[in-house]
Scaffold this motif. Sequence first.
Motif, PDB file in Angstrom:
ATOM      1  N   ILE A   1       9.246  -0.919  -9.136  1.00  0.00           N
ATOM      2  CA  ILE A   1      10.319  -1.921  -9.015  1.00  0.00           C
ATOM      3  C   ILE A   1      10.340  -2.511  -7.602  1.00  0.00           C
ATOM      4  O   ILE A   1      10.475  -3.730  -7.423  1.00  0.00           O
ATOM      5  CB  ILE A   1      11.690  -1.285  -9.348  1.00  0.00           C
ATOM      6  CG1 ILE A   1      11.757  -0.888 -10.820  1.00  0.00           C
ATOM      7  CG2 ILE A   1      12.825  -2.239  -9.019  1.00  0.00           C
ATOM      8  CD1 ILE A   1      11.814  -2.035 -11.792  1.00  0.00           C
ATOM      9  N   LEU A   2      10.176  -1.655  -6.573  1.00  0.00           N
ATOM     10  CA  LEU A   2      10.159  -2.148  -5.191  1.00  0.00           C
ATOM     11  C   LEU A   2       8.944  -3.030  -4.938  1.00  0.00           C
ATOM     12  O   LEU A   2       9.020  -4.001  -4.174  1.00  0.00           O
ATOM     13  CB  LEU A   2      10.170  -0.978  -4.204  1.00  0.00           C
ATOM     14  CG  LEU A   2      11.402  -0.071  -4.228  1.00  0.00           C
ATOM     15  CD1 LEU A   2      11.342   0.936  -3.097  1.00  0.00           C
ATOM     16  CD2 LEU A   2      12.689  -0.878  -4.127  1.00  0.00           C
ATOM     17  N   LEU A   3       7.831  -2.686  -5.581  1.00  0.00           N
ATOM     18  CA  LEU A   3       6.622  -3.511  -5.439  1.00  0.00           C
ATOM     19  C   LEU A   3       6.847  -4.902  -6.026  1.00  0.00           C
ATOM     20  O   LEU A   3       6.329  -5.897  -5.510  1.00  0.00           O
ATOM     21  CB  LEU A   3       5.456  -2.816  -6.136  1.00  0.00           C
ATOM     22  CG  LEU A   3       4.069  -3.454  -5.976  1.00  0.00           C
ATOM     23  CD1 LEU A   3       3.581  -3.292  -4.548  1.00  0.00           C
ATOM     24  CD2 LEU A   3       3.080  -2.821  -6.935  1.00  0.00           C
ATOM     25  N   SER A   4       7.627  -4.979  -7.107  1.00  0.00           N
ATOM     26  CA  SER A   4       7.861  -6.272  -7.757  1.00  0.00           C
ATOM     27  C   SER A   4       8.745  -7.195  -6.906  1.00  0.00           C
ATOM     28  O   SER A   4       8.760  -8.402  -7.116  1.00  0.00           O
ATOM     29  CB  SER A   4       8.511  -6.067  -9.124  1.00  0.00           C
ATOM     30  OG  SER A   4       9.836  -5.608  -8.996  1.00  0.00           O
ATOM     31  N   TYR A   5       9.490  -6.615  -5.937  1.00  0.00           N
ATOM     32  CA  TYR A   5      10.341  -7.451  -5.076  1.00  0.00           C
ATOM     33  C   TYR A   5       9.507  -8.302  -4.123  1.00  0.00           C
ATOM     34  O   TYR A   5       9.856  -9.436  -3.825  1.00  0.00           O
ATOM     35  CB  TYR A   5      11.291  -6.575  -4.247  1.00  0.00           C
ATOM     36  CG  TYR A   5      12.352  -5.860  -5.040  1.00  0.00           C
ATOM     37  CD1 TYR A   5      12.728  -6.298  -6.311  1.00  0.00           C
ATOM     38  CD2 TYR A   5      12.981  -4.736  -4.530  1.00  0.00           C
ATOM     39  CE1 TYR A   5      13.688  -5.637  -7.040  1.00  0.00           C
ATOM     40  CE2 TYR A   5      13.960  -4.067  -5.253  1.00  0.00           C
ATOM     41  CZ  TYR A   5      14.311  -4.521  -6.499  1.00  0.00           C
ATOM     42  OH  TYR A   5      15.272  -3.865  -7.212  1.00  0.00           O
ATOM     43  N   TYR A   6       8.431  -7.716  -3.612  1.00  0.00           N
ATOM     44  CA  TYR A   6       7.653  -8.421  -2.588  1.00  0.00           C
ATOM     45  C   TYR A   6       6.205  -7.939  -2.666  1.00  0.00           C
ATOM     46  O   TYR A   6       5.924  -6.776  -2.386  1.00  0.00           O
ATOM     47  CB  TYR A   6       8.233  -8.122  -1.199  1.00  0.00           C
ATOM     48  CG  TYR A   6       7.889  -9.165  -0.177  1.00  0.00           C
ATOM     49  CD1 TYR A   6       8.674 -10.299  -0.015  1.00  0.00           C
ATOM     50  CD2 TYR A   6       6.756  -9.025   0.612  1.00  0.00           C
ATOM     51  CE1 TYR A   6       8.353 -11.265   0.917  1.00  0.00           C
ATOM     52  CE2 TYR A   6       6.429  -9.994   1.542  1.00  0.00           C
ATOM     53  CZ  TYR A   6       7.221 -11.104   1.683  1.00  0.00           C
ATOM     54  OH  TYR A   6       6.890 -12.066   2.605  1.00  0.00           O
TER      55      TYR A   6
ATOM     56  N   SER B   1       0.823  -1.214   0.000  1.00  0.00           N
ATOM     57  CA  SER B   1       0.000   0.000   0.000  1.00  0.00           C
ATOM     58  C   SER B   1       0.857   1.264   0.000  1.00  0.00           C
ATOM     59  O   SER B   1       0.495   2.267  -0.638  1.00  0.00           O
ATOM     60  CB  SER B   1      -0.933   0.014   1.212  1.00  0.00           C
ATOM     61  OG  SER B   1      -1.816  -1.083   1.169  1.00  0.00           O
ATOM     62  N   THR B   2       1.993   1.237   0.719  1.00  0.00           N
ATOM     63  CA  THR B   2       2.869   2.419   0.727  1.00  0.00           C
ATOM     64  C   THR B   2       3.430   2.696  -0.671  1.00  0.00           C
ATOM     65  O   THR B   2       3.511   3.844  -1.094  1.00  0.00           O
ATOM     66  CB  THR B   2       4.033   2.230   1.720  1.00  0.00           C
ATOM     67  OG1 THR B   2       4.785   1.071   1.369  1.00  0.00           O
ATOM     68  CG2 THR B   2       3.530   2.099   3.139  1.00  0.00           C
ATOM     69  N   MET B   3       3.785   1.626  -1.379  1.00  0.00           N
ATOM     70  CA  MET B   3       4.301   1.807  -2.740  1.00  0.00           C
ATOM     71  C   MET B   3       3.201   2.291  -3.689  1.00  0.00           C
ATOM     72  O   MET B   3       3.438   3.125  -4.562  1.00  0.00           O
ATOM     73  CB  MET B   3       4.885   0.491  -3.260  1.00  0.00           C
ATOM     74  CG  MET B   3       6.129   0.007  -2.532  1.00  0.00           C
ATOM     75  SD  MET B   3       7.501   1.157  -2.686  1.00  0.00           S
ATOM     76  CE  MET B   3       7.473   1.963  -1.094  1.00  0.00           C
ATOM     77  N   LEU B   4       1.992   1.771  -3.507  1.00  0.00           N
ATOM     78  CA  LEU B   4       0.867   2.196  -4.344  1.00  0.00           C
ATOM     79  C   LEU B   4       0.528   3.664  -4.100  1.00  0.00           C
ATOM     80  O   LEU B   4       0.186   4.396  -5.029  1.00  0.00           O
ATOM     81  CB  LEU B   4      -0.356   1.320  -4.078  1.00  0.00           C
ATOM     82  CG  LEU B   4      -0.232  -0.152  -4.484  1.00  0.00           C
ATOM     83  CD1 LEU B   4      -1.386  -0.962  -3.943  1.00  0.00           C
ATOM     84  CD2 LEU B   4      -0.152  -0.298  -5.999  1.00  0.00           C
ATOM     85  N   MET B   5       0.644   4.092  -2.839  1.00  0.00           N
ATOM     86  CA  MET B   5       0.397   5.500  -2.523  1.00  0.00           C
ATOM     87  C   MET B   5       1.447   6.390  -3.171  1.00  0.00           C
ATOM     88  O   MET B   5       1.142   7.467  -3.690  1.00  0.00           O
ATOM     89  CB  MET B   5       0.404   5.707  -1.006  1.00  0.00           C
ATOM     90  CG  MET B   5       0.032   7.116  -0.585  1.00  0.00           C
ATOM     91  SD  MET B   5       0.140   7.388   1.188  1.00  0.00           S
ATOM     92  CE  MET B   5      -1.262   6.462   1.760  1.00  0.00           C
ATOM     93  N   LYS B   6       2.690   5.940  -3.181  1.00  0.00           N
ATOM     94  CA  LYS B   6       3.767   6.742  -3.769  1.00  0.00           C
ATOM     95  C   LYS B   6       3.605   6.910  -5.276  1.00  0.00           C
ATOM     96  O   LYS B   6       3.944   7.961  -5.823  1.00  0.00           O
ATOM     97  CB  LYS B   6       5.132   6.106  -3.458  1.00  0.00           C
ATOM     98  CG  LYS B   6       5.695   6.536  -2.114  1.00  0.00           C
ATOM     99  CD  LYS B   6       7.154   6.239  -2.006  1.00  0.00           C
ATOM    100  CE  LYS B   6       7.776   6.975  -0.830  1.00  0.00           C
ATOM    101  NZ  LYS B   6       7.911   8.412  -1.051  1.00  0.00           N
ATOM    102  N   MET B   7       3.095   5.902  -5.959  1.00  0.00           N
ATOM    103  CA  MET B   7       2.969   6.000  -7.417  1.00  0.00           C
ATOM    104  C   MET B   7       1.619   6.555  -7.866  1.00  0.00           C
ATOM    105  O   MET B   7       1.383   6.721  -9.066  1.00  0.00           O
ATOM    106  CB  MET B   7       3.220   4.638  -8.077  1.00  0.00           C
ATOM    107  CG  MET B   7       2.157   3.610  -7.862  1.00  0.00           C
ATOM    108  SD  MET B   7       2.488   2.081  -8.762  1.00  0.00           S
ATOM    109  CE  MET B   7       3.553   1.211  -7.628  1.00  0.00           C
ATOM    110  N   GLY B   8       0.727   6.856  -6.907  1.00  0.00           N
ATOM    111  CA  GLY B   8      -0.569   7.438  -7.267  1.00  0.00           C
ATOM    112  C   GLY B   8      -1.568   6.436  -7.775  1.00  0.00           C
ATOM    113  O   GLY B   8      -2.394   6.753  -8.630  1.00  0.00           O
TER     114      GLY B   8
END
Length: 337
Positions: free
Chosen positions: A139-144, A99-106
């Motif tokens: 890219i960070l989302l794809s790690y985990y 969710s943090t990564m999704l928030m960062k990318m909008g």
Amino acid sequence: MYFTYNSNKMFFYFILMFSTLISISSNSWIGCWIGMEINLLSFIPLIINKNNKYSSEASLKYFLIQSIASINFLFLILMKMMILMNFEFNYFLTIMLNSTMLMKMGSSPFHFWFPIIIEGLSWLNAFFLMTWQKITPMILLSYYYNLNFIYIIIIINAIIGALGSINQICLRKMLSFSSINNLSWMLMSIIISENLWLMYFIIYSLLNLFLCYMFYYFNMFFFNQMFFFNLKNSMKMMFLMNFLSLGGLPPFLGFLPKWLMINFLMLNNMIIMNFILIMMSLIMLYFYIRISYSSLMFNYFKPKWFKMKIKNKTMILLNYFNFLTLLGLPISTFFFF
């Protein structure tokens, strides 16, 4: 572009790109977090413009949203390091991390800041926000990631991106919802293969670059300007072809990555997901065609004193982009098949 002659801005653009490389090449979560913070602190000076109150407001909102996402990300990392040292991320923590990564990318359902902020930016900063700023979180989302959670997010992105752009009159807001819709395809592609995601991202960035450059060159911000401006029909056809390519209509270049993904989804029996993505892309295509049709077919009063001259260099660049959009798919099929 105006930033070429400004050494301060060139420095911040360099730091912006370098920080992304720090994040995606780091071998620890802390290193990824540091790279994202450098990225945030380098992008804010680029947004701020003393002569425009909307850009100052956008920079403050962007800082607050990204800070909240970064704090949550750091909290989860420290919890993992200190408390759950001998355990893997559990189901809840994985969703929180995603969710943090999704928030960062909008991404939806954390997308509410994205169209509001992009409305106060220049075309160049809007282009960077829609393209470059999505690289690190994706890219960070794809790690985990949690696969079921990401599937739900993909469906929400596709629906909100398509329906949210229907009644927009601001071109930047329209492109921001288009970005949310394309984000669903990008998330699906990065789950499938990073090479497929890279190809999709490069093609999407090229199409966005062309549209943002055209809007910047003609100083367009709203739909009615496309009707009132004394543009030649050839220029309006360029807009139409690039809009259709962004929507993913064959035989344009934008169809190529979607074609490969549709093929993969069919082979893996993901028919419902495929159906949703294709239907939402059709809604986006309807919207793009409506804009282009209106600007081509409606006759408006064109005063003789209002003439827009296009430089030869600009025309060569636009023709090159047009050639790439129109013949990109037929040429690329020789390499892939």
